[in-house]
Design a protein around this motif. Sequence first.
Motif, PDB file in Angstrom:
ATOM      1  N   VAL A   1      -8.222  -9.678   7.184  1.00 45.57           N
ATOM      2  CA  VAL A   1      -7.320 -10.365   6.053  1.00 45.57           C
ATOM      3  C   VAL A   1      -7.569  -9.484   4.892  1.00 45.57           C
ATOM      4  O   VAL A   1      -6.645  -9.571   4.090  1.00 45.57           O
ATOM      5  CB  VAL A   1      -8.013 -11.800   6.063  1.00 45.57           C
ATOM      6  N   ALA A   2      -8.789  -9.066   4.371  1.00 45.85           N
ATOM      7  CA  ALA A   2      -8.902  -8.164   3.217  1.00 45.85           C
ATOM      8  C   ALA A   2      -8.000  -6.987   3.208  1.00 45.85           C
ATOM      9  O   ALA A   2      -7.519  -6.817   2.171  1.00 45.85           O
ATOM     10  CB  ALA A   2     -10.292  -7.799   3.288  1.00 45.85           C
ATOM     11  N   LEU A   3      -8.145  -6.231   4.251  1.00 46.75           N
ATOM     12  CA  LEU A   3      -7.217  -5.154   4.276  1.00 46.75           C
ATOM     13  C   LEU A   3      -5.620  -5.207   4.189  1.00 46.75           C
ATOM     14  O   LEU A   3      -5.123  -4.863   3.123  1.00 46.75           O
ATOM     15  CB  LEU A   3      -7.356  -4.284   5.889  1.00 46.75           C
ATOM     16  N   LEU A   4      -5.281  -6.518   4.780  1.00 45.06           N
ATOM     17  CA  LEU A   4      -3.865  -6.883   4.785  1.00 45.06           C
ATOM     18  C   LEU A   4      -3.470  -7.137   3.264  1.00 45.06           C
ATOM     19  O   LEU A   4      -2.434  -6.960   2.798  1.00 45.06           O
ATOM     20  CB  LEU A   4      -3.455  -7.852   5.635  1.00 45.06           C
ATOM     21  N   GLY A   5      -4.322  -8.303   2.980  1.00 44.28           N
ATOM     22  CA  GLY A   5      -4.256  -8.738   1.494  1.00 44.28           C
ATOM     23  C   GLY A   5      -4.244  -7.695   0.540  1.00 44.28           C
ATOM     24  O   GLY A   5      -3.329  -8.043  -0.514  1.00 44.28           O
ATOM     25  N   ASN A   6      -4.899  -6.955   0.445  1.00 43.27           N
ATOM     26  CA  ASN A   6      -5.101  -6.186  -0.591  1.00 43.27           C
ATOM     27  C   ASN A   6      -3.982  -4.885  -0.635  1.00 43.27           C
ATOM     28  O   ASN A   6      -3.539  -4.744  -1.471  1.00 43.27           O
ATOM     29  CB  ASN A   6      -6.658  -5.366  -0.688  1.00 43.27           C
ATOM     30  N   CYS A   7      -3.884  -4.594   0.461  1.00 44.60           N
ATOM     31  CA  CYS A   7      -2.528  -3.660   0.750  1.00 44.60           C
ATOM     32  C   CYS A   7      -1.300  -4.251   0.481  1.00 44.60           C
ATOM     33  O   CYS A   7      -0.586  -3.426  -0.262  1.00 44.60           O
ATOM     34  CB  CYS A   7      -2.523  -3.278   2.173  1.00 44.60           C
ATOM     35  N   THR A   8      -1.189  -5.517   0.609  1.00 42.80           N
ATOM     36  CA  THR A   8      -0.021  -6.322   0.491  1.00 42.80           C
ATOM     37  C   THR A   8       0.185  -6.346  -1.259  1.00 42.80           C
ATOM     38  O   THR A   8       1.315  -6.237  -1.799  1.00 42.80           O
ATOM     39  CB  THR A   8       0.055  -7.660   0.970  1.00 42.80           C
ATOM     40  N   LEU A   9      -1.002  -6.679  -1.881  1.00 39.53           N
ATOM     41  CA  LEU A   9      -1.046  -6.994  -3.172  1.00 39.53           C
ATOM     42  C   LEU A   9      -0.639  -5.599  -3.664  1.00 39.53           C
ATOM     43  O   LEU A   9       0.352  -5.564  -4.813  1.00 39.53           O
ATOM     44  CB  LEU A   9      -2.551  -7.329  -3.649  1.00 39.53           C
ATOM     45  N   LEU A  10      -1.235  -4.557  -3.471  1.00 37.14           N
ATOM     46  CA  LEU A  10      -0.963  -3.099  -4.008  1.00 37.14           C
ATOM     47  C   LEU A  10       0.619  -2.685  -3.952  1.00 37.14           C
ATOM     48  O   LEU A  10       1.135  -2.452  -4.637  1.00 37.14           O
ATOM     49  CB  LEU A  10      -1.844  -2.378  -3.373  1.00 37.14           C
ATOM     50  N   TYR A  11       1.095  -3.170  -2.527  1.00 39.14           N
ATOM     51  CA  TYR A  11       2.620  -2.851  -2.469  1.00 39.14           C
ATOM     52  C   TYR A  11       3.302  -3.707  -3.412  1.00 39.14           C
ATOM     53  O   TYR A  11       4.558  -3.246  -3.874  1.00 39.14           O
ATOM     54  CB  TYR A  11       2.833  -3.036  -1.098  1.00 39.14           C
ATOM     55  N   VAL A  12       2.896  -4.906  -3.763  1.00 42.20           N
ATOM     56  CA  VAL A  12       4.087  -5.902  -4.382  1.00 42.20           C
ATOM     57  C   VAL A  12       3.705  -5.482  -5.726  1.00 42.20           C
ATOM     58  O   VAL A  12       4.926  -5.362  -6.520  1.00 42.20           O
ATOM     59  CB  VAL A  12       3.317  -7.277  -4.097  1.00 42.20           C
TER      60      VAL A  12
ATOM     61  N   LYS B   1       3.184  -2.427  -7.011  1.00 44.32           N
ATOM     62  CA  LYS B   1       4.010  -1.137  -7.082  1.00 44.32           C
ATOM     63  C   LYS B   1       5.625  -1.262  -7.066  1.00 44.32           C
ATOM     64  O   LYS B   1       6.300  -0.524  -8.103  1.00 44.32           O
ATOM     65  CB  LYS B   1       3.417  -0.234  -5.884  1.00 44.32           C
ATOM     66  N   THR B   2       5.961  -2.185  -6.292  1.00 42.81           N
ATOM     67  CA  THR B   2       7.407  -2.357  -5.957  1.00 42.81           C
ATOM     68  C   THR B   2       8.218  -3.300  -6.950  1.00 42.81           C
ATOM     69  O   THR B   2       9.200  -3.455  -7.049  1.00 42.81           O
ATOM     70  CB  THR B   2       7.726  -2.644  -4.719  1.00 42.81           C
ATOM     71  N   GLU B   3       7.232  -4.018  -7.510  1.00 44.55           N
ATOM     72  CA  GLU B   3       7.757  -5.512  -8.586  1.00 44.55           C
ATOM     73  C   GLU B   3       7.688  -4.580  -9.986  1.00 44.55           C
ATOM     74  O   GLU B   3       6.796  -4.855 -10.489  1.00 44.55           O
ATOM     75  CB  GLU B   3       7.222  -6.392  -8.340  1.00 44.55           C
TER      76      GLU B   3
ATOM     77  N   ASP C   1       6.167 -15.134  -5.235  1.00 47.26           N
ATOM     78  CA  ASP C   1       7.665 -15.002  -4.877  1.00 47.26           C
ATOM     79  C   ASP C   1       7.967 -13.698  -4.233  1.00 47.26           C
ATOM     80  O   ASP C   1       8.721 -13.747  -3.231  1.00 47.26           O
ATOM     81  CB  ASP C   1       8.579 -15.139  -6.271  1.00 47.26           C
ATOM     82  N   ARG C   2       7.370 -12.735  -4.579  1.00 42.83           N
ATOM     83  CA  ARG C   2       7.658 -11.419  -3.763  1.00 42.83           C
ATOM     84  C   ARG C   2       7.116 -11.265  -2.478  1.00 42.83           C
ATOM     85  O   ARG C   2       7.870 -10.820  -1.521  1.00 42.83           O
ATOM     86  CB  ARG C   2       7.046 -10.309  -4.762  1.00 42.83           C
TER      87      ARG C   2
ATOM     88  N   HIS D   1      10.072 -12.896   4.467  1.00 40.06           N
ATOM     89  CA  HIS D   1      11.556 -13.297   5.265  1.00 40.06           C
ATOM     90  C   HIS D   1      12.442 -11.768   5.382  1.00 40.06           C
ATOM     91  O   HIS D   1      13.467 -11.960   5.662  1.00 40.06           O
ATOM     92  CB  HIS D   1      12.161 -14.205   4.422  1.00 40.06           C
ATOM     93  N   GLY D   2      11.735 -10.742   5.177  1.00 40.39           N
ATOM     94  CA  GLY D   2      12.446  -9.418   5.448  1.00 40.39           C
ATOM     95  C   GLY D   2      13.203  -9.276   4.391  1.00 40.39           C
ATOM     96  O   GLY D   2      14.340  -8.386   4.644  1.00 40.39           O
ATOM     97  N   LYS D   3      13.255  -9.539   2.965  1.00 41.41           N
ATOM     98  CA  LYS D   3      14.280  -9.622   1.988  1.00 41.41           C
ATOM     99  C   LYS D   3      13.783  -8.403   1.096  1.00 41.41           C
ATOM    100  O   LYS D   3      12.798  -8.403   1.040  1.00 41.41           O
ATOM    101  CB  LYS D   3      14.675 -10.934   1.427  1.00 41.41           C
ATOM    102  N   ASN D   4      14.649  -7.966   0.288  1.00 37.28           N
ATOM    103  CA  ASN D   4      14.236  -7.099  -0.771  1.00 37.28           C
ATOM    104  C   ASN D   4      15.118  -7.316  -1.927  1.00 37.28           C
ATOM    105  O   ASN D   4      16.122  -8.072  -1.766  1.00 37.28           O
ATOM    106  CB  ASN D   4      14.327  -5.577  -0.575  1.00 37.28           C
ATOM    107  N   PHE D   5      14.549  -7.006  -3.175  1.00 36.97           N
ATOM    108  CA  PHE D   5      15.230  -7.363  -4.476  1.00 36.97           C
ATOM    109  C   PHE D   5      16.527  -6.401  -4.460  1.00 36.97           C
ATOM    110  O   PHE D   5      16.221  -5.303  -4.108  1.00 36.97           O
ATOM    111  CB  PHE D   5      14.560  -7.261  -5.582  1.00 36.97           C
TER     112      PHE D   5
END
Length: 320
Positions: A45-56, A58-60, A309-310, A316-320
């Motif tokens: 969970v820590a790996l997925l959570g922190n990697c998701t946070l970093l990705y969000v 970076k991309t937002e 929101d991101r 849901h497999g969507k992007n901005f």
Amino acid sequence: MPKQDNLSGYNNTGSDTSVFFLSGIPGLEAMHLWISIPFSSVFTVALLGNCTLLYVIKTEPALHKPMYYFLTMLAVINLVLSATTVPKSLSIFWFNFREISFTACLVQMFFLHTFSSMESCVLVAMAFDRYVAICNPLRYVTILTNSVIAKIGLAALARAVLLTAPVLFLLRRLPFCQSHVIAHCYCEHMAVVKLACASTSLNNIYGIFITLFIGGLDLTLISLSYVRILRTVFSLASKEEQLKAFSTCFSHFCAILMTYTPMVLTTIIHRFGHQVAPHVHILMANFYFLLPPMMNPIVYGVKTKEIRDRVLLLSHGKNF
């Protein structure tokens, strides 16, 4: 390497002073496989959570702000701390791989102490960020520029390395002529120091100094920031404004509690809790590397609308 839970055969390994053995959780060896389930689950969970946070972040583009840059630093630190300790613990629980070289032990210790110190410093920087945002909002962008944030990050790294280097130097000078069994899941500093067959007073004194210096200084700075924040918040006219200001600090306050509570409790138990069972101390020490990395992305994800929101769009497999 012998695959056995009984480590008595390792207690006199004077023939090879470069090899040590981690015991895992003394007294709970029979439960190692069961203990590995929550360990591995929280680590995942820590790996997925922190990697998701970093990705969000970076991309937002809306998250390219000082607060989220500090959160990025915190996420990277959490990933490093988890990856430095948990895989080795799981290798003990699953495969009984207890052996670790003295050099690898020092490397692990270096990363643990360096990034733990950095984490504390980043929490101070995040408190300063909240102080400026609430107490001096008109100058927020001009005070916390990208250049200033980069300098804060480099200063945190430099402080951490300078404080950690003497720990390794003091440890390398010690002779280990008797037991090479480290009563821990990872190379915890004092657990290794206890194996030395020479005076360890310098190591003990420096360990206490580091704990008091980092914990005392950083907690004092965080407390001062929040005193100023509270004074400003209570001076606001409406309850809505007060609640909004408190809301922006909630995630950071949770991060402080999750980081410092296990750290302080572990230090107290280690120094003064001589009647506490060893496995209690070791489990508490592991909480420090398991709980904050798992909970920080969850807390910030739930409390921060842009991140929430991101993540929902990604799910849901969507992007901005």
